[in-house]
Structure formats: structure tokens, C-alpha cells
Design a protein around this motif. Sequence first.
Motif, PDB file in Angstrom:
ATOM      1  N   HIS A  27      35.615  57.212  52.204  1.00  0.00           N
ATOM      2  CA  HIS A  27      36.975  56.700  51.982  1.00  0.00           C
ATOM      3  C   HIS A  27      37.969  57.261  53.011  1.00  0.00           C
ATOM      4  N   HIS A  28      37.449  57.742  54.141  1.00  0.00           N
ATOM      5  CA  HIS A  28      38.292  58.190  55.266  1.00  0.00           C
ATOM      6  C   HIS A  28      39.234  59.321  54.876  1.00  0.00           C
ATOM      7  N   GLY A  29      38.726  60.293  54.146  1.00  0.00           N
ATOM      8  CA  GLY A  29      39.575  61.397  53.696  1.00  0.00           C
ATOM      9  C   GLY A  29      39.255  62.695  54.409  1.00  0.00           C
ATOM     10  N   SER A  30      39.781  63.801  53.864  1.00  0.00           N
ATOM     11  CA  SER A  30      39.523  65.139  54.415  1.00  0.00           C
ATOM     12  C   SER A  30      38.962  66.037  53.305  1.00  0.00           C
ATOM     13  N   ILE A  31      38.015  66.904  53.690  1.00  0.00           N
ATOM     14  CA  ILE A  31      37.390  67.778  52.686  1.00  0.00           C
ATOM     15  C   ILE A  31      38.265  68.999  52.372  1.00  0.00           C
ATOM     16  N   SER A  32      39.353  69.182  53.121  1.00  0.00           N
ATOM     17  CA  SER A  32      40.313  70.223  52.752  1.00  0.00           C
ATOM     18  C   SER A  32      41.720  69.701  52.992  1.00  0.00           C
ATOM     19  N   ALA A  33      42.424  69.405  51.921  1.00  0.00           N
ATOM     20  CA  ALA A  33      43.762  68.818  52.071  1.00  0.00           C
ATOM     21  C   ALA A  33      44.793  69.896  52.353  1.00  0.00           C
ATOM     22  N   GLU A  34      44.792  70.978  51.543  1.00  0.00           N
ATOM     23  CA  GLU A  34      45.883  71.957  51.698  1.00  0.00           C
ATOM     24  C   GLU A  34      45.426  73.408  51.583  1.00  0.00           C
ATOM     25  N   HIS A  35      44.225  73.676  51.104  1.00  0.00           N
ATOM     26  CA  HIS A  35      43.829  75.074  50.907  1.00  0.00           C
ATOM     27  C   HIS A  35      43.230  75.715  52.150  1.00  0.00           C
ATOM     28  N   GLY A  36      42.725  74.907  53.076  1.00  0.00           N
ATOM     29  CA  GLY A  36      42.139  75.451  54.292  1.00  0.00           C
ATOM     30  C   GLY A  36      40.625  75.475  54.231  1.00  0.00           C
ATOM     31  N   VAL A  37      40.044  76.179  55.198  1.00  0.00           N
ATOM     32  CA  VAL A  37      38.588  76.226  55.331  1.00  0.00           C
ATOM     33  C   VAL A  37      38.065  77.600  54.895  1.00  0.00           C
ATOM     34  N   GLY A  38      38.750  78.642  55.377  1.00  0.00           N
ATOM     35  CA  GLY A  38      38.361  80.010  55.033  1.00  0.00           C
ATOM     36  C   GLY A  38      36.891  80.244  55.300  1.00  0.00           C
ATOM     37  N   GLU A  39      36.255  80.938  54.360  1.00  0.00           N
ATOM     38  CA  GLU A  39      34.818  81.171  54.472  1.00  0.00           C
ATOM     39  C   GLU A  39      34.070  80.127  53.640  1.00  0.00           C
ATOM     40  N   LEU A  40      34.781  79.648  52.602  1.00  0.00           N
ATOM     41  CA  LEU A  40      34.140  78.796  51.607  1.00  0.00           C
ATOM     42  C   LEU A  40      33.622  77.479  52.182  1.00  0.00           C
ATOM     43  N   LYS A  41      34.355  76.913  53.156  1.00  0.00           N
ATOM     44  CA  LYS A  41      33.947  75.587  53.660  1.00  0.00           C
ATOM     45  C   LYS A  41      33.471  75.654  55.103  1.00  0.00           C
ATOM     46  N   VAL A  42      33.216  76.881  55.571  1.00  0.00           N
ATOM     47  CA  VAL A  42      32.851  77.042  56.976  1.00  0.00           C
ATOM     48  C   VAL A  42      31.557  76.288  57.312  1.00  0.00           C
TER      49      VAL A  42
END
Length: 473
Positions: A423-438
Motif C-alpha cells: 500500500h506504498h507506506g513506511s514501516i516507521s512513521a514517527e518512532h524511528g528505526v533505532g535497533e528494533l527495525k535495523v
Amino acid sequence: MNTLITTLKSLCGDANVLTHDDPGVDLSAWEQDWRKRVKGRALAVVRPGSTSEVAAVVKACAACGTAIVPQGGNTGLVVGGVPDDTGTQVVLSMTRMNAVRAIDPANLTITVEAGCVLQNLQAAADNAGFLFPLSLGAEGSCTIGGNLGTNAGGTQVVRYGNTRELCLGLEVVNAQGEVWNGLTGLRKDNTGYDLRNLMIGSEGTLGIITAATMKLYPQPAAQLTAWAAVPSMEAAVQLLGLAHQALGPGLTGFEVMGQFALSLVDKHYPQLRVPLFKETPWCVLLENSDSENEAHARAQFETLLETALEQGCVSDAVVAENLSQAHGLWHIRESITMAQAEEGLNIKHDISIPVSRIPAFVAETDALLAREIPGVRMVDFGHLGDGNLHYNVQAPEGADGQAFLRDWEERVNTLVFDQVMRHHGSISAEHGVGELKVDKLPLYKDPTALAMMRAVKQALDPQNLLNPGRVLG
Ligand SMILES: Cc1cc2nc3c(=O)[nH]c(=O)nc-3n(C[C@H](O)[C@H](O)[C@H](O)COP(=O)(O)OP(=O)(O)OC[C@H]3O[C@@H](n4cnc5c(N)ncnc54)[C@H](O)[C@@H]3O)c2cc1C
């Protein structure tokens, strides 16, 4: 004693360099992330009191190859501000640098140090007769440096944008310990690459923000809040369109909350008295900030809600009678995060999708998850006005949360993130990437963009000393 610790103590004062060797000192508050997912071990926690101290600390750490983890209020939700478990990283806590340096009423700006707590910044603006519109559930603890580091969003983005849009200038200590004074307060400055925007959202990996010049706005003459029951997510999106038309720039908040999310608030905080949620799948919280007066704001709201009721996108609604009722409604919305924590662990997603595609995303993804995990419960809520959903997946009733995470987290993340991409979105809207989504970024970010990000990191921090392992891994 480690010679670096001796140097840091001489730079910032003994009381502002804390280590595990200090008798009676407990560093867990700096080592444990807010969601209690990760507990690291710091070499030291250093609390500088000025920009020149930050610069000297960075130089000292760079000289011996010691990594630095910048930290503000430690309310981040992606494990970006705590040290790893090696006991070799220095946590640079910015909370002592919390002064309001200047307010410029004619330029509509406020300049504050990075460790200023967001609520104190709001209060300073308010005392000067202005509005600083950034607002989020953690505002009593998070700092403006952390807000800039994560490019925080919150509840007013639909009108005022993310933290990035609120920032005009930065003061930054780079990885070499040099100070860049970019506190210009200019709304126009086309003199080359936009370093300010590069720093914002870089999660402490490119530089340490020591101060910022932020935008101020006139205070609204009246602010009204309404709570509406809506029959579907399509109806919520339809209501958003009507609200944009009816309220224009007065629309300063548009939050959606699913029935299960609200039932958790009702269960864990019954004193909050959640309205209208029992007979409807979704509720919406709307805020109208009016530059004329309360009567005007109320009339606008009434017209909007009448139209929405006629068109069938609202089935029932209440408008807060006064400020205290309005705060009560916002408090319910802001209690969802805590209520779901009370209920047990869940698999969190902070995603954004073009608003027009949100109904299809939710319908399809809910169905896919229900097929895979019978009885799964969806804690859905978020800033629908800016296409941002907190799409959280809770274990079926009675299931062990820990086991649910262990067995399902990977599978659920893949399913949800694949849907986000569809659906052409983003996996992190406002919290960031940090270590969790690296580990997710290489899977879901454009490879050319990722290579350019790596080149920027290499150029600005060739020793990889600023928050290593975060954002880019
Ligand atoms: C109840 C609750 C509600 C929340 N609601 C929202 C919301 O609505 N919207 C939203 O966007 N977030 C929300 N958050 C997440 C969090 O509050 C934000 O990410 C906030 O911006 C973090 O600020 P902080 O000072 O706590 O930063 P920290 O958690 O200390 O750090 C966050 C990141 O910024 C870096 N950093 C911190 N200070 C600096 C600095 N001076 N220079 C460079 N880098 C730095 C850190 O290294 C880390 O990578 C919420 C959190 C909680 C607990």
C-alpha cells in the motif's frame, strides 16, 4: 580507574560522570529502554552542562575510539537511546542542558537547549503568549533533542507537521567534537545542502544536537474537542475529508481509535469513562483550533457533525463543553499506550500509509492476521489525519504474551510490513528505526537510498562512534 573516566570527570565534574564502580549508583534508568525490551550496560553515564563540555566529551571519546549513545528523556520506542551490553559505550545524557536560551517574539522563534523537556518548552512558549504545537503522550519526560533526533510526530501533525517542520535551526556537535552553530532562525536559507534536515531524524548517529531554534505560533482564540462514533474506517476517512473542508487550518487533531484499544482503557482505567465505544467499531477524536472565538468554533463543529450524521459517516458524537472535558477526552486517547502495556506484551507497528488506502490496508491485514492467528486482538489507533497508524497485534485472550512474541513476532512483522509496502507506506512513521527495525531497513528501504545513507554516515562519522548499530546497523 579507566583514563577516559578520569578525563570525563575532569571535563564535566565528578558528580556528572556515573559508573558502575561508584558505590550506591544504579544506572538502570539510563540502560533500560522505556518498553523494557533491552537492558544494556554502560561504561559510564556522562551528563554535560554546556555545549563546550559536549564537544570536549566527544573529542575525548573519539581519541580512544569509545562509542557514544546520546540520550534525552529515554522515552523512545525503538531501542535507540540505550547502550549495548558490552559495557564499553558512554551514554551522553543531555538532561542537564535544559535552558530556554531566548524567545524572539517578532521572529516567532524560541531557542532552547536539547535537554529541555517538551512540556517545559510548551510552558515557556505559553508564558510568552505563544503556542509551541508539538504534543505527544511522553511530553512530560521526552526532550526536544530526542524529539529532533527521532523527528517525533504526535497529535498535531495534521496542522503543524512533524518536529522537522517546527525547527528552523540547530546547534550540533559533530563526531569530531567540533561545534556547528546553525541556530539561525531563518525561514529562508538556500546556501547549499540542508544539514539541519540531515540531523533531524538521524537518531544520534550523525551528530549530537545541543540546542535548537523552534517555531512559535499564535495561540488559538478557542480550542474545541469532539468525540465521534464512526461505523467503519472508510467512514473515518470520509469524516476527515469533511473536517478538512469545514475547518480548514482549524483542524489540529484527528485521531482514530479502535474498539478493542478503547476497551483496554475502559478495563484498566474505568475512572476515565470512555464514551460511545461499546456500539461502534471505531471512534474519532477531533480538535478544532479557532482564531476567532469559542462560539464560532462550536458553530463550525456543529455544522460539520450535522453533515457527517446526514451522510452516515458518524453515528453519534459529543462535543466537550469545556477545557476540562476536552482534556479528559485527550487523556483517554493518550492512555491507550499505557492500557495496552497493562494488558501485556504485544507486537507493535508504527506505520504510515496514504490516508486513501488505510481502509483497504486495515481490512485486508486484519483478515490475514485473523486467518493465521485465530482469536488475535488488534489494538489499532493512531493519527489518522496524517496517515499514521499504531497497528498493534495482541495475543488471543488468555495466551501467554511472552510466548506469543517468541512464536509470532517475526511472522507477524513480515506479514504487516509486506502489506505496508503493497500500500506504498513506511514501516516507521514517527518512532524511528533505532535497533528494533535495523534488520528490516534493508528489506523495505530503497537500496539506492540506503547506500546514500551509508555514504553520509561514513563521511560524517568515519569511526562509527555515534550511536553505532542504530538506524544502519
Ligand atoms: C507514552 C508514550 C507516547 C509516545 N507518543 C509518541 C507520539 O505520539 N509520537 C512520536 O513521534 N513518538 C512518541 N513516543 C516516542 C518518544 O516519546 C519520542 O520518540 C521522543 O521524541 C523521544 O524523546 P526522548 O527525549 O525521550 O529521546 P530518547 O528516547 O532519549 O532518544 C531517542 C533517540 O534520539 C537520540 N537522541 C536523544 N537526544 C539526542 C540529542 N540531543 N542529539 C542527537 N540525538 C539524540 C537517541 O540517541 C535516540 O536514538 C511516545 C513514547 C511514549 C513512552
